[in-house]
Design a protein around this motif. Structure first.
Motif, PDB file in Angstrom:
ATOM      1  N   LEU A   1       0.811  -1.756   0.254  1.00 51.12           N
ATOM      2  CA  LEU A   1       0.033  -0.577   0.330  1.00 51.12           C
ATOM      3  C   LEU A   1       0.829   1.325   0.546  1.00 51.12           C
ATOM      4  CD1 LEU A   1      -2.669  -1.159   2.483  1.00 51.12           C
ATOM      5  CD2 LEU A   1      -2.911   0.349   0.536  1.00 51.12           C
TER       6      LEU A   1
ATOM      7  N   THR B   1     -11.437   0.156   8.237  1.00 48.59           N
ATOM      8  CA  THR B   1     -10.433  -0.164   7.157  1.00 48.59           C
ATOM      9  C   THR B   1      -9.374  -0.144   8.209  1.00 48.59           C
ATOM     10  OG1 THR B   1      -9.106  -0.510   5.329  1.00 48.59           O
ATOM     11  CG2 THR B   1      -9.591   1.514   5.822  1.00 48.59           C
ATOM     12  N   ILE B   2      -8.529  -0.981   7.187  1.00 47.53           N
ATOM     13  CA  ILE B   2      -7.016  -1.186   7.989  1.00 47.53           C
ATOM     14  C   ILE B   2      -6.113  -0.370   8.828  1.00 47.53           C
ATOM     15  CG2 ILE B   2      -5.502  -1.719   6.587  1.00 47.53           C
ATOM     16  CD1 ILE B   2      -4.450  -3.664   8.802  1.00 47.53           C
TER      17      ILE B   2
ATOM     18  N   VAL C   1     -12.031  -0.465  -0.586  1.00 45.37           N
ATOM     19  CA  VAL C   1     -10.988  -1.863   0.399  1.00 45.37           C
ATOM     20  C   VAL C   1     -12.500  -3.040   0.231  1.00 45.37           C
ATOM     21  CG1 VAL C   1     -10.669  -2.721   2.376  1.00 45.37           C
ATOM     22  CG2 VAL C   1      -9.809  -0.260   1.641  1.00 45.37           C
TER      23      VAL C   1
ATOM     24  N   ALA D   1      -6.425  -6.676  -0.842  1.00 44.10           N
ATOM     25  CA  ALA D   1      -5.912  -7.760   0.303  1.00 44.10           C
ATOM     26  C   ALA D   1      -6.672  -9.281   0.621  1.00 44.10           C
ATOM     27  CB  ALA D   1      -5.906  -6.969   1.857  1.00 44.10           C
TER      28      ALA D   1
ATOM     29  N   SER E   1      -2.512  -8.878   0.293  1.00 44.59           N
ATOM     30  CA  SER E   1      -1.222  -8.774   1.389  1.00 44.59           C
ATOM     31  C   SER E   1      -1.454 -10.789   1.264  1.00 44.59           C
ATOM     32  CB  SER E   1      -2.485  -8.979   2.895  1.00 44.59           C
ATOM     33  OG  SER E   1      -1.741  -9.370   3.769  1.00 44.59           O
TER      34      SER E   1
HETATM   35  C1  LIG Z   1      -4.572  -7.521   6.416  1.00 43.95           C
HETATM   36  C2  LIG Z   1      -4.761  -6.512   5.614  1.00 43.95           C
HETATM   37  C3  LIG Z   1      -3.676  -5.237   4.893  1.00 43.95           C
HETATM   38  C4  LIG Z   1      -2.623  -5.619   5.528  1.00 43.95           C
HETATM   39  O1  LIG Z   1      -1.894  -6.344   5.051  1.00 43.95           O
HETATM   40  P1  LIG Z   1      -0.292  -7.265   5.843  1.00 43.95           P
HETATM   41  O2  LIG Z   1       0.401  -8.056   4.751  1.00 43.95           O
HETATM   42  O3  LIG Z   1      -0.516  -7.733   7.055  1.00 43.95           O
HETATM   43  O4  LIG Z   1       0.711  -5.821   5.886  1.00 43.95           O
HETATM   44  C5  LIG Z   1      -4.556  -3.986   4.149  1.00 43.95           C
HETATM   45  N1  LIG Z   1      -5.163  -4.048   3.697  1.00 43.95           N
HETATM   46  C6  LIG Z   1      -6.297  -5.148   4.495  1.00 43.95           C
HETATM   47  C7  LIG Z   1      -7.919  -4.580   3.446  1.00 43.95           C
HETATM   48  C8  LIG Z   1      -6.262  -6.224   4.279  1.00 43.95           C
HETATM   49  O5  LIG Z   1      -7.184  -6.827   5.068  1.00 43.95           O
END
Ligand SMILES: *Cc1c(COP(=O)(O)O)cnc(C)c1O
Length: 371
Positions: free
Chosen positions: A61, A82-83, A128, A156, A178
């Motif tokens: 990202l 979101t994360i 996302v 991801a 991811s």
């Molecule tokens: C898991 C995830 C990430 C981050 O991935 P990492 O490999 O853990 O850094 C980013 N975005 C979303 C929506 C995720 O679920």
């Protein structure tokens, strides 16, 4: 009785064989052949011309945002539910996240809120795909086109998922995956940024590898990072990818089964089986406590843990993150759906290695807490 973990991956394909090949040939660094094989196979699966493997999804990202030329003064639209990695990629680039709320039923970003937040400074829309359901990419791509904005697609949680028959991750100017162990395809740790634009692919490759000058190594016209994926991680990823269709079948069967077992509990809002354009593939099986439940997700998770069941809370919204509030960002902003999901939502064990017996224990425990 053993604790039922929230996730356990399934590593019984060619993972061991490919890893042994890495050891026997001595190829363990990012220069090894599995990296390019994994990139090509994954890009083909996602219907993209280029895949650039990285050390994790958050790093992918960061590179994706940088490759879009996003910087100080720019605004990037993103869902608050979101994360942190989505927002940190934007703020570390010096740009401002402009947030939108989620849909209360699908938990995905509510695309209808995006247009009115577009300003002269908006550079990109980030979307996302959340928990196995899918954002309406037709609507997002139409907005991107109308306002000349880049689209960054965080897929991801959507390996092998489709929207109207087209792979998730094939829509944005750049898309990101991811390969963390709870994702459909895991590398241990890993990520990938994909694009069909050769210039963006070149940027991503350069950013991944410290932006070495092509003519003179150790000379740098730009700053990148070392985000490379090792051959060991790619070997596992390739073996996992070979079984993606099976993994999705397992998840769909598990999700439908949980729903059948739990749908009579009127304390719980269960995941939607479908949204327009996609059937849920239940990346994780999330539940949300309805208002009549007098305790919150944290208490529900404590009660389930006492019965030997592992769970994870839903995301905590970006606009409520202490790190941003302390910096004076998002003050006074409210996104009621995301705030509620953060406090009332959590997910049940839904890893690929979950056994029949473990599933039954999960359902028994959930029923005993919510009956
Ligand atoms: C898991 C995830 C990430 C981050 O991935 P990492 O490999 O853990 O850094 C980013 N975005 C979303 C929506 C995720 O679920």
């Amino acid at each position: 009785m053993d604790f039922v973990p929230v996730n356990e991956p399934l590593l019984n394909g060619n993972e061991e064989k490919y890893l042994i090949e890495c050891i026997r040939t001595g190829w363990i660094s990012s220069e090894g052949p599995f990296v390019a094989r994994f990139e090509e196979a994954f890009a083909q699966r996602v219907a993209r011309s280029f895949g650039v493997a990285m050390c994790n999804g958050s790093a992918a990202l960061d590179a994706a945002v940088a490759a879009m030329g996003i910087g100080p003064g720019d605004e990037v639209l993103l869902p608050t539910f979101t994360i942190i990695s989505c927002a940190s990629a934007v703020t570390r680039a010096g740009a401002l996240p402009v947030l939108y709320d989620s849909d209360a039923d699908s938990w995905n970003g509510d695309v209808s809120q995006i247009e009115r937040k577009i300003t002269a400074r908006t550079k990109a829309i980030m979307v996302v795909h959340i928990y196995g359901l899918v954002v309406d990419m037709d609507a997002v791509m139409a907005l991107g086109k109308r306002y000349n904005l880049r689209v960054i697609e965080d897929a991801a949680e959507a390996h092998g998922q489709t929207f109207n028959g087209r792979p998730c991750g094939s829509f944005g100017d750049v898309s990101v995956f991811s390969f963390y162990p709870n994702k459909h395809v895991t590398c241990g740790e890993g990520g990938m940024a994909l694009t069909s634009d050769p210039a963006i692919a070149e940027q991503l490759r350069s950013l991944r590898n410290l932006c070495f000058n092509a003519n003179r190594r150790f000379v740098h016209d730009e700053l990148g990072w070392n985000l490379r994926m090792s051959n060991l991680n790619a070997a596992v990823g390739l073996a996992q990818l070979e079984r993606l269709d099976t993994f999705i079948e397992i998840k769909r069967e598990m999700g439908a089964w949980y729903t059948a077992q739990l749908s009579d509990l009127d304390a719980l809002q269960l995941p939607l089986a479908r949204v327009p354009g996609a059937m849920n593939d239940y990346w994780v099986y999330g539940v949300v406590l309805k208002d009549k439940v007098e305790f919150d997700a944290a208490e529900a998770m404590r009660r389930l843990a006492a019965l030997g069941i592992g769970t994870r809370p839903f995301f905590w919204s970006i606009h409520e993150q202490p790190v941003y509030l302390r910096a004076g960002m998002f003050s006074g902003q409210s996104y009621p759906v995301a705030e509620r999901l953060a406090r009332r939502g959590f997910y049940l064990p839904s890893g690929l290695a979950l056994s029949r017996e473990q599933r039954l224990r999960v359902v028994d425990a959930v029923r005993s807490v919510f009956m």
